[in-house]
Design a protein around this motif. Structure first.
Motif, PDB file in Angstrom:
ATOM      1  N   UNK A 158       0.850  -1.195   0.000  1.00 46.27           N
ATOM      2  CA  UNK A 158       0.000   0.000   0.000  1.00 46.27           C
ATOM      3  C   UNK A 158       0.885   1.244   0.000  1.00 46.27           C
ATOM      4  N   UNK A 159       0.269   2.412  -0.020  1.00 45.68           N
ATOM      5  CA  UNK A 159       1.058   3.642   0.042  1.00 45.68           C
ATOM      6  C   UNK A 159       1.584   3.817   1.462  1.00 45.68           C
ATOM      7  N   UNK A 160       2.822   4.257   1.554  1.00 42.46           N
ATOM      8  CA  UNK A 160       3.492   4.350   2.848  1.00 42.46           C
ATOM      9  C   UNK A 160       3.630   5.813   3.229  1.00 42.46           C
ATOM     10  N   UNK A 209      -5.485   9.207   0.054  1.00 38.28           N
ATOM     11  CA  UNK A 209      -6.541   8.961   1.032  1.00 38.28           C
ATOM     12  C   UNK A 209      -7.382  10.193   1.355  1.00 38.28           C
ATOM     13  N   UNK A 210      -7.109  11.298   0.672  1.00 40.77           N
ATOM     14  CA  UNK A 210      -7.936  12.489   0.846  1.00 40.77           C
ATOM     15  C   UNK A 210      -9.042  12.509  -0.205  1.00 40.77           C
ATOM     16  N   UNK A 211     -10.135  13.187   0.118  1.00 38.21           N
ATOM     17  CA  UNK A 211     -11.272  13.259  -0.795  1.00 38.21           C
ATOM     18  C   UNK A 211     -11.166  14.419  -1.776  1.00 38.21           C
ATOM     19  N   UNK A 212     -10.142  15.246  -1.658  1.00 34.83           N
ATOM     20  CA  UNK A 212      -9.988  16.386  -2.556  1.00 34.83           C
ATOM     21  C   UNK A 212      -9.870  15.895  -3.998  1.00 34.83           C
ATOM     22  N   UNK A 213     -10.679  16.435  -4.926  1.00 37.88           N
ATOM     23  CA  UNK A 213     -10.606  16.002  -6.332  1.00 37.88           C
ATOM     24  C   UNK A 213      -9.200  16.158  -6.905  1.00 37.88           C
ATOM     25  N   UNK A 265      -9.734   9.059   4.977  1.00 35.21           N
ATOM     26  CA  UNK A 265      -8.398   8.551   5.278  1.00 35.21           C
ATOM     27  C   UNK A 265      -8.468   7.178   5.937  1.00 35.21           C
ATOM     28  N   UNK A 266      -7.596   6.314   5.504  1.00 38.35           N
ATOM     29  CA  UNK A 266      -7.530   4.945   6.021  1.00 38.35           C
ATOM     30  C   UNK A 266      -6.597   4.908   7.220  1.00 38.35           C
TER      31      UNK A 266
END
Length: 400
Positions: free
Chosen positions: A178-180, A291-295, A361-362
């Motif tokens: 996953x992204x670190x 993990x942010x909702x910003x487009x 965010x996860x």
């Protein structure tokens, strides 16, 4: 186990990747980690490792007295290597540096990020290695040989973003980390964000409580930014009233198209409070925003093996990002149905309080990487780790 890590010198992303992984190791294991790179101290200073743990390698550029060039003609170049000059004294020195350090420091397992040639050097010297798999189309013979020679492959991105053309056996042999993201940056309120903007640009202040301008942040790195800069005039034409922020390097003749051009240590507030983010698809940059909702609007740079194009398409396919054309279409639709700035009627009300966009965010985004790094510190030998942890994890059994 004692770990070694080879970090390629192109850009700083490879060194940054091991800096993030090292932060996950227990203190004792971290102290034993050795990093090999030809990137200079001026180009990258490690935050989690002491300089004495860094082996600054000789460069591998071609020399005038090489017997054969690095990419020789047919029948003069091994199919298993991308680049292999003959008689190059620097490569001879760096190969000795790598092998001698592995022997002197009793390194049990190498992680290679990325170099087919270093992978083949390790395999020929009987040194176990893991190979970092970057996004892109890497189905050429040298890459496939390096993959086959590894105990396993490491993908520092989610399995969801795997390219559809990846061979099945390559995917099965891959641990997806996953992204670190190890840096715990304090997230700021919208008011605190505006205070940052005011400090960056006192000549173009707005009444942000009342203003409804779209805030667009363009994030660029030092691996190449000219292609994104070329989009700035069109971006300004598309959104003449928007507040456009350029973070990172920028060509001087493009500064007139943005409201702020700056270098900042922490892009988190800009990610959190912008209406749109425009950026390339480098691995570390995508990891920060994923993990942010910003487009997100992706403008992939031209890289070997279509690395950024493949990542961009995967993000678009997952509906996590828009292409430039999709972005323009969206703006055209919004400007037809909303106010001239392209904002919905209640946007200004939302802005006046908080525009936190990381609701998705996860919290467990480090789990896979942490588990992997913990496992390397848990087992005393590579053989025990390989047989008791790695193979069961991959659900594989090598055909001896």
């Amino acid at each position: 186990m004692r770990l070694g890590y080879y970090a390629h010198h192109h850009g700083s992303g490879h060194c940054r990747q091991i800096d993030k992984l090292a932060a996950l190791l227990p203190v004792d294991a971290k102290r034993q980690l050795i990093v090999f790179t030809s990137l200079s101290l001026d180009d990258y200073a490690f935050s989690c490792l002491d300089e004495q743990q860094i082996i600054r390698l000789q460069a591998e550029d071609e020399c005038a007295d090489d017997v054969l060039k690095g990419r020789a003609g047919e029948h003069w170049q091994p199919a298993s290597l991308h680049y292999s000059p003959v008689g190059n004294s620097n490569i001879q020195k760096r190969s000795h540096q790598i092998l001698d350090t592995i022997y002197q420091h009793h390194i049990d397992l190498m992680i290679i990020d990325v170099s087919v040639e270093v992978a083949m050097l390790c395999r020929a010297a009987s040194i176990p290695y893991l190979y970092i798999r970057l996004p892109g189309i890497r189905d050429d013979t040298p890459h496939l040989n390096a993959f086959a020679g590894a105990l396993a492959l490491l993908a520092p991105y989610p399995r969801l973003l795997e390219a559809t053309m990846t061979p099945e056996w390559v995917g099965k042999k891959t641990l997806y980390l996953d992204f670190i993201n190890t840096a715990q940056q304090k997230e700021l309120t919208y008011r605190e964000f505006i205070e940052i903007l005011a400090k960056l640009n006192t000549s173009n202040l707005k009444d942000w409580e009342e203003d409804t301008s779209t805030i667009i942040t363009v994030i660029k790195g030092y691996g190449g930014h000219e292609a994104i800069d070329m989009k700035l005039p069109e971006l300004r034409r598309l959104l003449p009233s928007a507040f456009i922020i350029s973070l990172g390097p920028i060509n001087d003749n493009m500064r007139c198209h943005v409201d702020i051009a700056a270098q900042v240590n922490d892009v988190t507030p800009f990610i959190q409070h912008s209406d749109y983010l425009l950026m390339a698809c480098g691995l570390n940059a995508v990891a920060q925003v994923y993990d942010y909702a910003t487009p997100l609007v992706v403008l992939p740079d031209d890289r070997p093996h279509q690395e950024q194009e493949v990542m961009a398409q995967a993000l678009i396919d997952q509906e996590r990002a828009l292409s430039w054309q999709q972005f323009k279409t969206l703006l055209s639709h919004k400007q037809t149905h909303t106010n001239p700035n392209g904002l919905s009627a209640n946007k200004a009300q939302t802005k006046s309080t908080s525009k936190s966009s990381n609701v998705n965010r996860n919290k467990d985004c480090l789990t896979a990487a942490q588990e992997f790094m913990d496992s390397t510190a848990e087992y005393p030998t590579t053989k025990a780790w390989f047989e008791k942890w790695l193979l069961p994890k991959l659900e594989l059994n090598p055909d001896y």
